[in-house]
Enzyme design. Structure first.
Site, PDB file in Angstrom:
ATOM      1  N   LYS A 179     -10.556 -36.894 -29.813  1.00 38.29           N
ATOM      2  CA  LYS A 179     -10.712 -38.138 -30.582  1.00 38.29           C
ATOM      3  C   LYS A 179     -10.067 -38.005 -31.963  1.00 38.29           C
ATOM      4  CE  LYS A 179     -15.404 -37.157 -32.273  1.00 38.29           C
ATOM      5  NZ  LYS A 179     -15.454 -35.722 -32.146  1.00 38.29           N
ATOM      6  N   ARG A 238      -9.860 -38.113 -36.032  1.00 36.79           N
ATOM      7  CA  ARG A 238     -10.742 -37.852 -37.157  1.00 36.79           C
ATOM      8  C   ARG A 238     -10.674 -39.049 -38.100  1.00 36.79           C
ATOM      9  NH1 ARG A 238      -9.129 -31.698 -38.584  1.00 36.79           N
ATOM     10  NH2 ARG A 238     -10.607 -30.622 -37.232  1.00 36.79           N
ATOM     11  N   GLY A 298      -6.155 -29.590 -44.284  1.00 34.75           N
ATOM     12  CA  GLY A 298      -6.714 -29.222 -42.990  1.00 34.75           C
ATOM     13  C   GLY A 298      -7.379 -30.332 -42.199  1.00 34.75           C
ATOM     14  N   GLY A 303      -5.850 -32.927 -40.887  1.00 35.60           N
ATOM     15  CA  GLY A 303      -5.010 -33.461 -39.815  1.00 35.60           C
ATOM     16  C   GLY A 303      -4.079 -34.584 -40.234  1.00 35.60           C
ATOM     17  N   LYS A 304      -3.362 -34.367 -41.318  1.00 34.30           N
ATOM     18  CA  LYS A 304      -2.385 -35.373 -41.744  1.00 34.30           C
ATOM     19  C   LYS A 304      -1.176 -35.396 -40.811  1.00 34.30           C
ATOM     20  CE  LYS A 304      -2.387 -33.621 -45.980  1.00 34.30           C
ATOM     21  NZ  LYS A 304      -3.676 -32.906 -46.024  1.00 34.30           N
ATOM     22  N   CYS A 340     -24.437 -26.388 -52.621  1.00 35.85           N
ATOM     23  CA  CYS A 340     -23.819 -25.649 -53.725  1.00 35.85           C
ATOM     24  C   CYS A 340     -24.929 -24.905 -54.435  1.00 35.85           C
ATOM     25  CB  CYS A 340     -23.049 -26.577 -54.660  1.00 35.85           C
ATOM     26  SG  CYS A 340     -24.012 -27.339 -55.958  1.00 35.85           S
TER      27      CYS A 340
HETATM   28  N1  ATP Z   1      -8.314 -35.479 -34.330  1.00 35.09           N
HETATM   29  C1  ATP Z   1      -8.365 -34.154 -34.411  1.00 35.09           C
HETATM   30  N2  ATP Z   1      -9.336 -33.451 -33.786  1.00 35.09           N
HETATM   31  C2  ATP Z   1      -9.395 -32.096 -33.866  1.00 35.09           C
HETATM   32  N3  ATP Z   1      -8.509 -31.340 -34.543  1.00 35.09           N
HETATM   33  C3  ATP Z   1      -7.532 -31.974 -35.211  1.00 35.09           C
HETATM   34  C4  ATP Z   1      -7.400 -33.409 -35.179  1.00 35.09           C
HETATM   35  N4  ATP Z   1      -6.320 -33.743 -35.925  1.00 35.09           N
HETATM   36  C5  ATP Z   1      -5.803 -32.580 -36.382  1.00 35.09           C
HETATM   37  N5  ATP Z   1      -6.517 -31.531 -35.958  1.00 35.09           N
HETATM   38  C6  ATP Z   1      -6.272 -30.107 -36.270  1.00 35.09           C
HETATM   39  O1  ATP Z   1      -6.493 -29.867 -37.651  1.00 35.09           O
HETATM   40  C7  ATP Z   1      -5.671 -28.787 -38.108  1.00 35.09           C
HETATM   41  C8  ATP Z   1      -5.014 -29.124 -39.420  1.00 35.09           C
HETATM   42  O2  ATP Z   1      -4.085 -30.167 -39.267  1.00 35.09           O
HETATM   43  P1  ATP Z   1      -2.861 -30.376 -40.263  1.00 35.09           P
HETATM   44  O3  ATP Z   1      -2.030 -29.157 -40.360  1.00 35.09           O
HETATM   45  O4  ATP Z   1      -2.203 -31.627 -39.887  1.00 35.09           O
HETATM   46  O5  ATP Z   1      -3.635 -30.536 -41.632  1.00 35.09           O
HETATM   47  P2  ATP Z   1      -3.100 -31.137 -42.984  1.00 35.09           P
HETATM   48  O6  ATP Z   1      -3.977 -32.278 -43.330  1.00 35.09           O
HETATM   49  O7  ATP Z   1      -1.646 -31.388 -42.921  1.00 35.09           O
HETATM   50  O8  ATP Z   1      -3.436 -29.947 -43.996  1.00 35.09           O
HETATM   51  P3  ATP Z   1      -2.542 -29.339 -45.197  1.00 35.09           P
HETATM   52  O9  ATP Z   1      -2.857 -30.169 -46.412  1.00 35.09           O
HETATM   53  O10 ATP Z   1      -3.073 -27.962 -45.338  1.00 35.09           O
HETATM   54  O11 ATP Z   1      -1.108 -29.409 -44.805  1.00 35.09           O
HETATM   55  C9  ATP Z   1      -4.660 -28.541 -36.983  1.00 35.09           C
HETATM   56  O12 ATP Z   1      -5.011 -27.348 -36.349  1.00 35.09           O
HETATM   57  C10 ATP Z   1      -4.825 -29.726 -36.069  1.00 35.09           C
HETATM   58  O13 ATP Z   1      -4.563 -29.394 -34.725  1.00 35.09           O
HETATM   59 MG    MG Z   2       0.074 -30.638 -43.760  1.00 37.62          MG
HETATM   60 ZN    ZN Z   3     -24.433 -29.570 -55.233  1.00 37.56          ZN
END
Ligand code: ATP
Ligand code: MG
Ligand code: ZN
Length: 620
Positions: free
Chosen positions: A95, A97, A120, A122-123, A479
């Protein structure tokens, strides 16, 4: 008027003048406070008036009502079935996020979009999935070749065709990619380039132009978009030139992605990228699964290493983590010290050769190494899901950096800890390093404030930096301040402040500069007996003394004073702009601190001797 009363009048005049000085300072302070409150009020009013409040920083983006934006969370678009299917079949995710679907639908509808989402979360999926579901290809601008390689490797593993062009691409490879860009049968869905390529390769731009005219350029993604702005923390000059993309290809939707950008940084990026009216989606920065904690580092008997190794061997036994350190040298020594204590650790820093770096990264990613002891070079592109702890052996140089670095913990949404060891001397080590940076000093002090202040939830301090309005419910005792609220007491430090200010003042009249260490030691009564007679020393513990001096620095009773030589920069303390307030008898300063038995009665009162000789150096 007889001479006696003339003296009286003069004395009264002096005191009135002193008081006027104090009043002027108070007015200046209140004006400052008024300005900041007014700006906060404006921000809040904007949020109330704007139809799509939480998704758009004030003043940016086209007028889209909240209702209209809500529509983009639906799954009844012409592409919705395909999205859903590819999410499961290609990306193997069950699904979306938070915000992912909305961002993807907006981009699929051709809207320009800035997506601000914590590291992290999932952009990448927000442009990779649309790329798979669109005709032609998506151009992805990425600041680092290593990031690019990670993504290509990942995409290959899930059978999504992607190619890259960067400084190390071979001639044949580049030729093939450039030819395929306009080929309707070309297989690739994503083309990764560095900003330098856009800025410098005329050939690339002319091929993009052709692809655009042939309707094959479906989307532009600018990753780490904050690199455009000098106010962001990773400014990259070549990002400044990316405005050419929107000017040349106005009909292609652009998606800017970042984990750290305040609304002013975003406005700057919008201008630089020539995006007229982007919609901004901002995900909350509150990582609810992360526990934030600050531990004090004793500057004399630094036992942080023992503490860290005990944590790793007990609380984090068999769990993966990162220890961030200040310098390459620290990376090596801390790593060696941890190894000696039986921790499976390896160091990582910019000065290692590329093979060693990727070997450490690989071994850590596959759990053959438990802990990487790293400088900030271990950064962008680190994507390990099960990092259970990120420990900072030294504070970061800003809250943004700290959020980013600590944010590598708990990407799998399971609980993880972010602990920072806060040492008095480290403030000044970093200070001399960032002194030449744009607002470097100010940013460092926000980090110090995060560590020092125990009167607010740690999360609220982070939230403020990302323009979030904080409500205390959001912490859930995740925290140390919220969890151990009862261990803190508010103490009056007015007399302490006067004593410290007197020490600094005295040095000033003797034309001497004092390092923080000298101020600490002088106040603690170490050093020549002659000096001890001139000042009020204290029996407070070293940690208490350091906490008070730090607090006085943060509150503006002391301030920093640098001196530069060709080889090094020295940090001294001088009187801050608020120091004169202490002349006002009714002025008091308080501070919240850990319960350690500190109260005003523990101060040793030593009579001040007035007969000192100003020509003698007494600080050595
Ligand atoms: N809908 C989702 N459900 C579960 N895992 C996900 C989903 N979308 C992304 N991910 C996982 O989250 C992790 C981080 O994704 P991504 O590298 O795109 O992060 P980011 O937002 O670009 O972070 P950064 O700022 O560090 O570049 C990856 O391992 C990805 O597979
Ligand atoms: Mg990224
Ligand atoms: Zn706090």
């Amino acid at each position: 008027m007889d001479s006696d009363s003339a003296e009286d009048v003069q004395a009264e005049l002096d005191s009135v003048e002193a008081e006027l000085e104090v009043v002027a300072l108070q007015i200046a302070e209140l004006l400052e406070k008024q300005a900041s409150l007014t700006s906060k009020k404006k921000q809040l009013l904007c949020r109330l008036e704007e139809p799509c409040d939480s998704t758009q920083p004030s003043g940016s983006g086209p007028a889209m009502t909240k209702q209209e934006l809500l529509r983009y969370e639906n799954d009844d678009f012409s592409w919705s079935t395909e999205l859903e299917q590819n999410l499961k079949d290609v990306f193997q995710l069950s699904k979306f996020r938070a915000l992912q679907l909305k961002a993807i639908n907006l981009s699929m509808s051709g809207k320009d979009l800035f997506l601000v989402m914590p590291t992290g979360r999932g952009k990448s999926l927000c442009y990779q999935l649309p790329a798979v579901c669109s005709e032609g290809f998506t151009l992805v601008v990425t600041p680092l070749v290593s990031l690019m390689e990670d993504q290509l490797m990942y995409l290959k593993s899930i059978d999504v065709e992607a190619v890259s062009l960067n400084a190390s691409s071979s001639k044949e490879h580049a030729k093939m990619v450039l030819a395929e860009m306009t080929d309707a049968k070309a297989p690739f869905k994503l083309l990764y380039v560095t900003p330098e390529k856009i800025a410098k390769s005329k050939l690339l731009m002319s091929r993009l132009e052709k692809a655009y005219n042939a309707g094959r350029l479906s989307r532009i993604a600018v990753d780490e978009v904050h690199c455009c702005s000098q106010w962001g923390h990773d400014f990259r000059p070549d990002y400044k030139l990316l405005g050419i993309l929107k000017r040349q290809f106005p009909k292609v939707p652009l998606l800017g992605l970042t984990a750290t950008a305040t609304s002013s940084v975003l406005k700057d990026c919008q201008k630089i990228l020539c995006v007229p009216e982007p919609i901004t989606l901002t995900a909350s920065f509150n990582r609810t699964n992360l526990y934030y904690e600050v531990r004090l580092k004793d500057s004399i008997s630094d036992d942080s290493i023992s503490d860290i190794s005990a944590l790793i061997k007990e609380r984090y036994k068999d769990q993966s983590g990162i220890v961030y350190v200040f310098s390459q040298k620290d990376a090596e020594t801390v790593s060696a010290d941890l190894q000696k204590k039986g921790v499976n650790a390896s160091s990582y820093h910019a000065n290692m050769n590329p093979e060693d770096k990727s070997q450490v990264h690989r071994k850590w990613a596959t759990n053959k190494i438990q802990v990487v002891v790293a400088t900030v070079a271990f950064g962008m592109g680190i994507d390990k899901a099960d990092v259970r702890f990120v420990i900072h052996h030294t504070i970061s140089k800003s809250i943004e950096n700290y959020y980013q670095e600590s944010g590598r913990a708990g990407r799998d949404d399971k609980p993880a800890d972010c602990i920072v060891y806060f040492g008095f001397n480290d403030i000044f080590r970093i200070s001399t390093m960032v002194v030449m940076e744009n607002v470097g000093q100010q940013k460092l002090l926000t980090m110090v404030d995060y560590c020092q202040n125990v009167d607010r939830c740690r999360r609220s301090v982070i939230a403020v930096h990302f323009d979030e309005v904080w409500d205390d419910e959001g912490c859930n005792e995740m925290c140390d301040v919220c969890r151990h609220g009862n261990d803190y007491i508010t103490v009056d430090i007015t007399q302490h402040a006067k004593d410290v200010v007197q020490i600094v003042e005295l040095a000033g009249t003797l034309d001497e500069k004092l390092t923080p260490l000298k101020v600490t030691e002088a106040w603690m009564g170490k050093g020549p007996a002659k000096r001890r007679k001139m000042i009020q020393t204290t029996t407070l513990s070293r940690l208490e003394v350091e906490a008070i001096i730090t607090s006085l620095l943060l509150q503006g009773y002391l301030s920093e004073d640098f001196s530069f030589t060709p080889y090094t920069t020295y940090f001294y303390l001088k009187l801050g702009r608020k120091a004169p307030l202490l002349k006002n008898q009714s002025h008091s300063i308080t501070m919240k601190m850990r319960r350690t038995g500190l109260d005003a009665n523990t101060v040793t009162k030593v009579p001040v001797m007035a007969d000192h000789n100003p020509n003698t150096l007494i600080w050595e």
